[in-house]
Scaffold this motif. Structure first.
Motif, short mmCIF file in Angstrom:
data_model
loop_
_atom_site.label_atom_id
_atom_site.label_comp_id
_atom_site.label_asym_id
_atom_site.label_seq_id
_atom_site.Cartn_x
_atom_site.Cartn_y
_atom_site.Cartn_z
N ASP A 76 0.64 -1.54 0.17
CA ASP A 76 0.26 -0.31 0.01
C ASP A 76 0.99 1.28 -0.06
O ASP A 76 1.76 1.79 0.97
CB ASP A 76 -0.86 -0.10 1.11
CG ASP A 76 -1.82 1.10 1.38
OD1 ASP A 76 -2.31 1.49 0.36
OD2 ASP A 76 -2.48 0.74 2.40
N ALA A 78 0.75 4.97 0.68
CA ALA A 78 0.46 5.74 1.56
C ALA A 78 0.68 6.69 2.52
O ALA A 78 1.83 6.88 3.35
CB ALA A 78 -0.36 4.83 2.72
N TYR A 80 1.20 10.12 4.31
CA TYR A 80 0.67 10.47 5.76
C TYR A 80 1.13 11.77 5.40
O TYR A 80 2.00 12.30 5.53
CB TYR A 80 1.07 10.37 6.74
CG TYR A 80 0.65 8.69 6.62
CD1 TYR A 80 -0.84 8.10 7.43
CD2 TYR A 80 1.01 7.66 6.64
CE1 TYR A 80 -0.97 7.38 7.54
CE2 TYR A 80 0.97 6.46 6.32
CZ TYR A 80 -0.28 5.90 7.02
OH TYR A 80 -0.92 4.94 7.37
N THR A 127 -8.38 3.06 11.62
CA THR A 127 -8.44 4.36 10.99
C THR A 127 -8.99 3.74 9.80
O THR A 127 -8.94 2.60 9.68
CB THR A 127 -7.43 4.58 10.98
OG1 THR A 127 -6.51 3.50 10.09
CG2 THR A 127 -7.07 5.29 12.30
N GLU A 128 -9.65 4.59 9.25
CA GLU A 128 -10.69 4.06 7.98
C GLU A 128 -9.20 3.61 6.49
O GLU A 128 -9.82 2.60 6.18
CB GLU A 128 -10.92 5.69 7.30
CG GLU A 128 -11.78 5.41 6.18
CD GLU A 128 -12.60 6.51 5.41
OE1 GLU A 128 -12.61 6.58 3.54
OE2 GLU A 128 -12.80 7.42 5.58
N ARG A 129 -8.38 4.25 6.73
CA ARG A 129 -7.04 3.19 5.32
C ARG A 129 -6.44 2.26 6.04
O ARG A 129 -6.07 1.51 5.02
CB ARG A 129 -6.38 4.38 5.37
CG ARG A 129 -5.24 4.15 4.46
CD ARG A 129 -3.92 5.12 3.60
NE ARG A 129 -4.22 6.49 4.86
CZ ARG A 129 -2.80 7.44 4.21
NH1 ARG A 129 -3.11 7.75 3.46
NH2 ARG A 129 -2.93 8.48 4.96
N ARG A 132 -9.44 -0.31 5.51
CA ARG A 132 -8.98 -0.86 3.80
C ARG A 132 -7.84 -2.03 3.77
O ARG A 132 -8.24 -2.03 2.71
CB ARG A 132 -9.26 0.17 3.13
CG ARG A 132 -10.41 1.12 3.27
CD ARG A 132 -10.50 2.58 1.96
NE ARG A 132 -9.55 2.91 2.11
CZ ARG A 132 -9.34 4.08 2.54
NH1 ARG A 132 -10.46 4.70 2.88
NH2 ARG A 132 -7.78 4.91 2.36
N ARG A 133 -6.88 -1.28 4.55
CA ARG A 133 -6.06 -2.16 4.17
C ARG A 133 -5.67 -3.64 4.43
O ARG A 133 -5.13 -4.36 3.63
CB ARG A 133 -4.35 -1.76 4.42
CG ARG A 133 -2.94 -2.70 4.35
CD ARG A 133 -2.08 -1.58 4.74
NE ARG A 133 -1.65 0.16 4.34
CZ ARG A 133 -1.67 1.04 5.54
NH1 ARG A 133 -1.71 0.20 7.07
NH2 ARG A 133 -2.42 2.08 5.09
N HIS A 151 -3.31 4.48 -0.33
CA HIS A 151 -4.17 4.90 0.28
C HIS A 151 -5.56 3.70 1.06
O HIS A 151 -6.77 3.87 0.97
CB HIS A 151 -4.98 5.70 0.07
CG HIS A 151 -4.58 7.38 -0.83
ND1 HIS A 151 -4.21 8.18 -0.13
CD2 HIS A 151 -4.08 7.64 -2.60
CE1 HIS A 151 -3.05 8.85 -1.18
NE2 HIS A 151 -3.06 8.15 -2.19
N GLY A 152 -4.90 2.24 0.34
CA GLY A 152 -5.57 1.69 1.14
C GLY A 152 -6.70 1.02 0.19
O GLY A 152 -7.95 -0.03 -0.17
#
Length: 163
Positions: A76, A78, A80, A127-129, A132-133, A151-152
């Protein structure tokens, strides 16, 4: 090309973690002592260490166990804000049996607890990300594939390879 001739390149941080499951198919989440959010076992890759080696080392340091860690499930990209770009690797930790679970300790005190949750429960728990991951990693594990995420989220690439 000399070192001085290289154009600017991304220098992301790199982290690796393991997706462990119980015999009911639920995934392990851990409670770090240094931040409020739940996570999965793993951590930052150190200099001269591969992501796989970091995953194995971090699991041993955080959980006090050395179960076999399997294949790569997801990568991923990602970014930040405020912290910089990250590349995160999730490897298949497999199913932890009762004997292995009974040997879990928290030797480096980075974690205080673990629990298993159904993949459907991860939204709002992580956390949202990260949710998803981890859901993508569970999908990759179940389908036998490896997924690339940003971003996941899986990157939708047409068959011709151009976006």
């Amino acid at each position: 090309m000399s070192d001085q001739a290289w154009p600017p390149v991304a220098r992301p941080g790199v982290a690796a973690g393991a997706l462990f499951s119980d015999d009911g198919g639920r995934v392990m989440v851990v409670r770090p002592t240094y931040k409020p959010e739940l996570d999965i076992p793993g951590g930052l890759v150190e200099p001269a260490e591969t992501p796989y080696e970091a995953c194995v080392r971090e699991v041993g340091e955080e959980l006090g166990i050395r179960p076999p860690v399997g294949r790569l499930l997801v990568v991923d990209w990602a970014p930040y804000p405020g912290r910089g770009d990250m590349v995160l690797f999730v490897f298949d930790g497999g199913i932890l049996d009762a004997g292995t679970l009974g040997r879990i300790t928290f030797p480096d005190a980075e974690l205080s607890a673990y629990e298993f949750r159904a993949v459907e429960e991860l939204d709002g728990l992580l956390t949202e990300r990260l949710a998803r991951r981890i859901k993508a990693a569970a999908e990759a594990r179940d389908s036998g594939r490896t997924l690339y995420l940003e971003h996941g989220l899986p990157l939708a690439v047409p068959r011709d390879g151009h976006r």
